[in-house]
Design an enzyme around this catalytic site. Structure first.
Site, PDB file in Angstrom:
ATOM      1  N   SER A   1     -32.118  23.966  -1.547  1.00  0.00           N
ATOM      2  CA  SER A   1     -32.444  24.854  -0.724  1.00  0.00           C
ATOM      3  C   SER A   1     -32.666  26.057  -1.386  1.00  0.00           C
ATOM      4  O   SER A   1     -33.362  26.319  -2.572  1.00  0.00           O
ATOM      5  CB  SER A   1     -31.625  25.257   0.574  1.00  0.00           C
ATOM      6  OG  SER A   1     -32.144  25.833   1.377  1.00  0.00           O
TER       7      SER A   1
ATOM      8  N   HIS B   1     -33.660  18.628   6.468  1.00  0.00           N
ATOM      9  CA  HIS B   1     -33.170  19.539   5.147  1.00  0.00           C
ATOM     10  C   HIS B   1     -31.803  19.556   4.677  1.00  0.00           C
ATOM     11  O   HIS B   1     -31.370  19.335   3.655  1.00  0.00           O
ATOM     12  CB  HIS B   1     -33.638  21.051   5.607  1.00  0.00           C
ATOM     13  CG  HIS B   1     -33.220  21.820   4.522  1.00  0.00           C
ATOM     14  ND1 HIS B   1     -34.032  21.930   3.416  1.00  0.00           N
ATOM     15  CD2 HIS B   1     -32.332  22.788   4.392  1.00  0.00           C
ATOM     16  CE1 HIS B   1     -33.659  22.752   2.498  1.00  0.00           C
ATOM     17  NE2 HIS B   1     -32.700  23.486   3.336  1.00  0.00           N
TER      18      HIS B   1
ATOM     19  N   ASP C   1     -37.649  16.229   6.128  1.00  0.00           N
ATOM     20  CA  ASP C   1     -37.292  17.876   5.756  1.00  0.00           C
ATOM     21  C   ASP C   1     -38.231  18.593   6.207  1.00  0.00           C
ATOM     22  O   ASP C   1     -39.425  18.582   5.444  1.00  0.00           O
ATOM     23  CB  ASP C   1     -36.692  18.264   4.206  1.00  0.00           C
ATOM     24  CG  ASP C   1     -36.343  19.651   3.935  1.00  0.00           C
ATOM     25  OD1 ASP C   1     -36.486  20.108   4.862  1.00  0.00           O
ATOM     26  OD2 ASP C   1     -36.264  19.794   2.859  1.00  0.00           O
TER      27      ASP C   1
END
Length: 384
Positions: free
Chosen positions: A156, A354, A321
């Site tokens: 991320s 995610h 995601d």
């Protein structure tokens, strides 16, 4: 006999590095001095060639693996992948994990004292960028005697830091692992961040960021911000399989109290976060995400922006995601190929959205471990 599993790094103690050299920031301001809190796992070899840097995401921190006490029930946030025999094998690698500048877990940030005023920095803390973080991380590496990392790894927002490492210090990074990340935020992602910021800033207890001086916290705003964020971290499938439309009781109550299990979950997550994370830090971190765009200074040409990078890349995305979709990872991969860089790419079939980058998905673990095994072989590191 150890109370911890054989693949755990066990008890760890955070350390603090103090820096007196001023750090010039991209925003034009300067931090006269600062501290970084970090943890290490494993042993640095004599050649100092086996160091791995872990870069954390928005709400992350230095405690990536192991436990701070034998009573601690929950290990560090990436314990699934750091430890003896795991993807980041601490029998082979010396792992460094830090809390970034602007954080609220010990490193210098809005909750720290401003040396010029004696007050908490609060909203006066300077705007931070990914570039600033990477420069401060390089200084920490200098302090630890690490000239070159065997790998820099992050998911991320952490993946953005990895990418910046390959551009700012290409000679100091031997391998890059970019997981569930993007080379820049989409307009939709910036919009999610703005909703979160407005939730915090419109809380009556925010007091323009000086809530500490009013002995209060903008809990409602931070709770809403976290609830919005948490929805984007999970996939529809994950939320459906975990909660469905299950009710907390047998009947509808025809009101606005919690009725569905998913409502209860989100409120719990928001309540917990609102007392454990600093609101000014949350505002800063979301802006760090918004600002990152290495291609911007190259006419939007990402391949040209990636020219300085010289190490092999592993890029990983997850099918469900929707915060940082696989198409954003493929955008990075295609730019790396156009720039003539070495890159491996895996799009992992996962129902977890995610947040899958935090979990020990079997195929994800196989891809991750395979790449790190190659890193160890190339560096001739001894296994366990």
């Amino acid at each position: 006999m150890s109370a911890f599993a054989p693949d755990s790094v066990g008890l760890v103690t955070p350390q603090t590095a103090h820096f007196d050299d001023p750090l010039a920031l991209a925003c034009g301001r300067t931090l006269p001095h600062y501290e970084l809190v970090y943890e290490t796992y494993g042993t640095l070899n004599a050649a100092r060639s086996n160091a791995v840097l872990i870069c954390h995401a928005l709400s992350g921190h230095h405690h990536a693996a192991g436990y701070h006490s034998s009573e601690e029930r929950k290990p560090g946030w990436w314990d699934a992948h750091i430890g003896p025999g795991k993807s980041i094998d601490t029998d082979r690698f010396f792992v460094v994990s830090l809390n970034n500048l602007g954080g609220c877990h010990g490193s210098t940030g809005p909750t720290s004292a401003n040396p010029d005023t004696g007050r908490q920095w609060g909203p006066d803390f300077p705007m931070i960028t990914v570039e600033d973080w990477v420069h401060s991380q390089a200084r920490l590496a200098d302090r630890l005697g690490i000239e070159r990392f065997a790998a820099v790894i992050g998911g991320s927002l952490g993946g953005m830091q990895v990418l910046q490492w390959t551009l700012a210090y290409p000679e100091r990074i031997a391998n890059a692992v970019v997981i569930a990340a993007t080379p820049k935020l989409s307009a939709q992602n910036i919009a999610f961040n703005e909703v979160a910021r407005q939730a915090i800033r419109s809380d009556p207890d925010f007091h323009d960021g000086w809530y500490a001086e009013h002995a209060t916290l903008p809990k409602r705003g931070l709770k809403l911000a976290r609830m919005v964020g948490h929805i984007t971290y999970l996939s529809e499938d994950a939320m459906g399989s975990k909660f469905g439309r299950d009710l907390r009781t047998d009947d509808l109550n025809f009101g606005f109290d919690v009725e569905f299990q998913v409502e209860s979950y989100l409120r719990y997550q928001g309540d917990t976060f609102s007392t454990s994370f600093d609101a000014n830090t949350y505002l800063l971190m979301t802006k760090v995400l918004d600002y990152f765009d290495p291609a911007a200074s190259h006419g939007g040409d990402l391949a040209r922006a990636l020219a300085p990078a010289s190490c092999p890349f592993l890029v990983v995305s997850f099918t469900t995601d929707w915060r940082f979709t696989p198409s954003r990872s493929r955008e990075l991969v295609n730019a790396l190929i156009r720039a003539g860089k070495r890159v491996s790419y895996a799009n992992i079939d996962s129902p977890h959205g995610h947040d899958a980058f935090l979990l020990p998905e079997p195929r994800y673990r196989a891809v991750f471990s395979g790449f790190m095994d190659r890193v160890a072989r190339d560096l001739d590191l001894e296994g366990h």
